[in-house]
Design a protein around this motif. Structure first.
Motif, short mmCIF file in Angstrom:
data_model
loop_
_atom_site.label_atom_id
_atom_site.label_comp_id
_atom_site.label_asym_id
_atom_site.label_seq_id
_atom_site.Cartn_x
_atom_site.Cartn_y
_atom_site.Cartn_z
N ASP A 41 38.25 -85.80 -59.53
CA ASP A 41 38.28 -85.69 -60.99
C ASP A 41 39.66 -85.21 -61.47
O ASP A 41 40.17 -85.69 -62.49
CB ASP A 41 37.21 -84.71 -61.47
N VAL A 42 40.25 -84.27 -60.75
CA VAL A 42 41.58 -83.77 -61.11
C VAL A 42 42.61 -84.90 -61.02
O VAL A 42 43.44 -85.09 -61.92
CB VAL A 42 41.99 -82.60 -60.20
N LEU A 43 42.53 -85.67 -59.95
CA LEU A 43 43.49 -86.76 -59.76
C LEU A 43 43.35 -87.82 -60.84
O LEU A 43 44.35 -88.38 -61.31
CB LEU A 43 43.29 -87.37 -58.37
N GLN A 44 42.11 -88.12 -61.23
CA GLN A 44 41.90 -89.11 -62.29
C GLN A 44 42.38 -88.60 -63.65
O GLN A 44 43.11 -89.29 -64.36
CB GLN A 44 40.42 -89.48 -62.39
N THR A 45 41.97 -87.38 -63.99
CA THR A 45 42.21 -86.86 -65.33
C THR A 45 43.67 -86.48 -65.56
O THR A 45 44.25 -86.79 -66.62
CB THR A 45 41.32 -85.63 -65.59
N HIS A 46 44.28 -85.84 -64.56
CA HIS A 46 45.61 -85.27 -64.78
C HIS A 46 46.74 -86.10 -64.18
O HIS A 46 47.89 -85.95 -64.59
CB HIS A 46 45.66 -83.85 -64.21
N LEU A 47 46.43 -86.96 -63.21
CA LEU A 47 47.48 -87.77 -62.61
C LEU A 47 47.29 -89.26 -62.86
O LEU A 47 48.13 -90.07 -62.48
CB LEU A 47 47.56 -87.52 -61.10
N GLY A 48 46.15 -89.62 -63.48
CA GLY A 48 45.92 -91.02 -63.80
C GLY A 48 45.65 -91.92 -62.61
O GLY A 48 45.89 -93.13 -62.67
N VAL A 49 45.16 -91.35 -61.51
CA VAL A 49 44.84 -92.16 -60.34
C VAL A 49 43.62 -93.02 -60.65
O VAL A 49 42.58 -92.50 -61.09
CB VAL A 49 44.56 -91.27 -59.11
N PRO A 50 43.69 -94.33 -60.47
CA PRO A 50 42.54 -95.20 -60.78
C PRO A 50 41.30 -94.81 -59.96
O PRO A 50 41.41 -94.46 -58.79
CB PRO A 50 43.04 -96.60 -60.40
N GLU A 51 40.15 -94.90 -60.60
CA GLU A 51 38.90 -94.50 -59.94
C GLU A 51 38.64 -95.33 -58.70
O GLU A 51 38.15 -94.82 -57.69
CB GLU A 51 37.73 -94.65 -60.92
N GLU A 52 39.00 -96.62 -58.73
CA GLU A 52 38.72 -97.48 -57.58
C GLU A 52 39.54 -97.07 -56.36
O GLU A 52 39.10 -97.25 -55.22
CB GLU A 52 38.96 -98.95 -57.91
N ARG A 53 40.74 -96.47 -56.57
CA ARG A 53 41.53 -96.02 -55.43
C ARG A 53 40.87 -94.80 -54.78
O ARG A 53 40.89 -94.65 -53.56
CB ARG A 53 42.96 -95.67 -55.88
N ILE A 54 40.31 -93.93 -55.61
CA ILE A 54 39.62 -92.75 -55.07
C ILE A 54 38.35 -93.17 -54.34
O ILE A 54 38.05 -92.68 -53.25
CB ILE A 54 39.31 -91.76 -56.20
N THR A 55 37.60 -94.09 -54.94
CA THR A 55 36.38 -94.58 -54.29
C THR A 55 36.70 -95.22 -52.95
O THR A 55 36.00 -94.98 -51.95
CB THR A 55 35.67 -95.59 -55.20
N GLY A 56 37.77 -96.01 -52.89
CA GLY A 56 38.16 -96.64 -51.64
C GLY A 56 38.57 -95.63 -50.58
O GLY A 56 38.24 -95.80 -49.39
N ALA A 57 39.25 -94.56 -51.00
CA ALA A 57 39.66 -93.53 -50.04
C ALA A 57 38.45 -92.76 -49.50
O ALA A 57 38.40 -92.42 -48.32
CB ALA A 57 40.64 -92.58 -50.70
N ILE A 58 37.47 -92.47 -50.38
CA ILE A 58 36.25 -91.78 -49.92
C ILE A 58 35.50 -92.66 -48.92
O ILE A 58 35.00 -92.17 -47.90
CB ILE A 58 35.36 -91.41 -51.12
N ALA A 59 35.43 -93.95 -49.19
CA ALA A 59 34.76 -94.86 -48.27
C ALA A 59 35.47 -94.86 -46.91
O ALA A 59 34.83 -94.85 -45.86
CB ALA A 59 34.72 -96.27 -48.86
N ALA A 60 36.80 -94.86 -46.93
CA ALA A 60 37.55 -94.84 -45.68
C ALA A 60 37.34 -93.52 -44.94
O ALA A 60 37.31 -93.49 -43.70
CB ALA A 60 39.03 -95.06 -45.98
N GLN A 61 37.22 -92.40 -45.68
CA GLN A 61 36.94 -91.11 -45.05
C GLN A 61 35.72 -91.17 -44.15
O GLN A 61 35.70 -90.61 -43.05
CB GLN A 61 36.69 -90.06 -46.12
N TRP A 62 34.68 -91.80 -44.66
CA TRP A 62 33.38 -91.80 -43.97
C TRP A 62 33.15 -93.06 -43.14
O TRP A 62 32.12 -93.17 -42.48
CB TRP A 62 32.26 -91.66 -45.00
#
Length: 223
Positions: A41-62
């Motif tokens: 949420d911090v990365l999206q709100t304050h740094l403008g990181v696209p949600e799909e990039r965060i979702t993709g990284a979480i998927a790669a984590q697991w």
């Protein structure tokens, strides 16, 4: 379990993919510590990181696939478990087949819920990752379960066992199973017609769920 213990943190995963710089990540981590917000949420709100990039990284984590889903309102109604269990674990059901169940998660799989479902049914539970926005939409749309659910809070385990035993004696279900998951004891009963007639809560249904919890324990809600 080995993959879970050694998974790369989300921030480092995004940095390795070139989504954020080291300086941006340190700034986001400081802000997360100060606000208590999730890093995504911090990365999206304050740094403008696209949600799909965060979702993709979480998927790669697991090591899970990313699920691209229709609007939650278009999904078929699921009756595999009380909606409260999915809401508390940060998951929701996507597809059920004869041998398996696919669950969507926004922050990672819930092994406790998977084990409970696999004990309740002879099926295999698998996970895929969706955006936090998709999870929130499902929570708003599916506040109620397809199967009638009773919530019972008990003062201790002895009274919980007595409550469950009294209900089973009164309704005499054809079959019943109970599993523990995320602070709840989930009892599912398959009822005969006679039981449906004698109990107002069971009228007109052939399956009933009861969620027992202890007043002294706080239920675990993943955020």
């Amino acid at each position: 379990m080995s993959r879970v213990r050694h998974r790369v943190p989300l921030g480092l995963m995004l940095q390795a993919r070139g989504v954020v710089t080291g300086e941006q990540l340190q700034s986001a981590l400081r802000l997360q510590a100060a606000t208590g917000l999730r890093l995504g949420d911090v990365l999206q709100t304050h740094l403008g990181v696209p949600e799909e990039r965060i979702t993709g990284a979480i998927a790669a984590q697991w090591g899970l696939p990313v699920l691209h889903l229709p609007p939650p309102s278009a999904m078929p109604s699921q009756s595999v478990a009380p909606a409260r269990l999915f809401q508390s674990s940060g998951t929701f059901p996507v597809e059920r087949t004869a041998s398996g169940l696919l669950l969507a998660c926004a922050e990672g799989p819930d092994p406790a819920l998977a084990l409970a479902l696999e004990r309740m049914y002879p099926l295999r539970v698998e996970f895929g990752v969706v955006s936090s926005r998709a999870l929130e939409q499902w929570r708003k749309t599916h506040a109620e379960s397809a199967v009638p659910v009773q919530r019972v809070r008990c003062v201790d385990r002895e009274s919980l066992a007595a409550e469950a035993a009294e209900l089973l004696y009164r309704l005499q279900p054809v079959d019943c199973r109970i599993v523990r998951v995320n602070g709840f004891w989930w009892l599912r009963m398959w009822l005969e017609e006679a039981a449906r007639r004698q109990d107002a809560a069971a009228e007109g249904v052939d399956t009933m769920d009861v969620l027992y919890s202890l007043a002294a324990e706080s239920t675990a809600v993943r955020r």
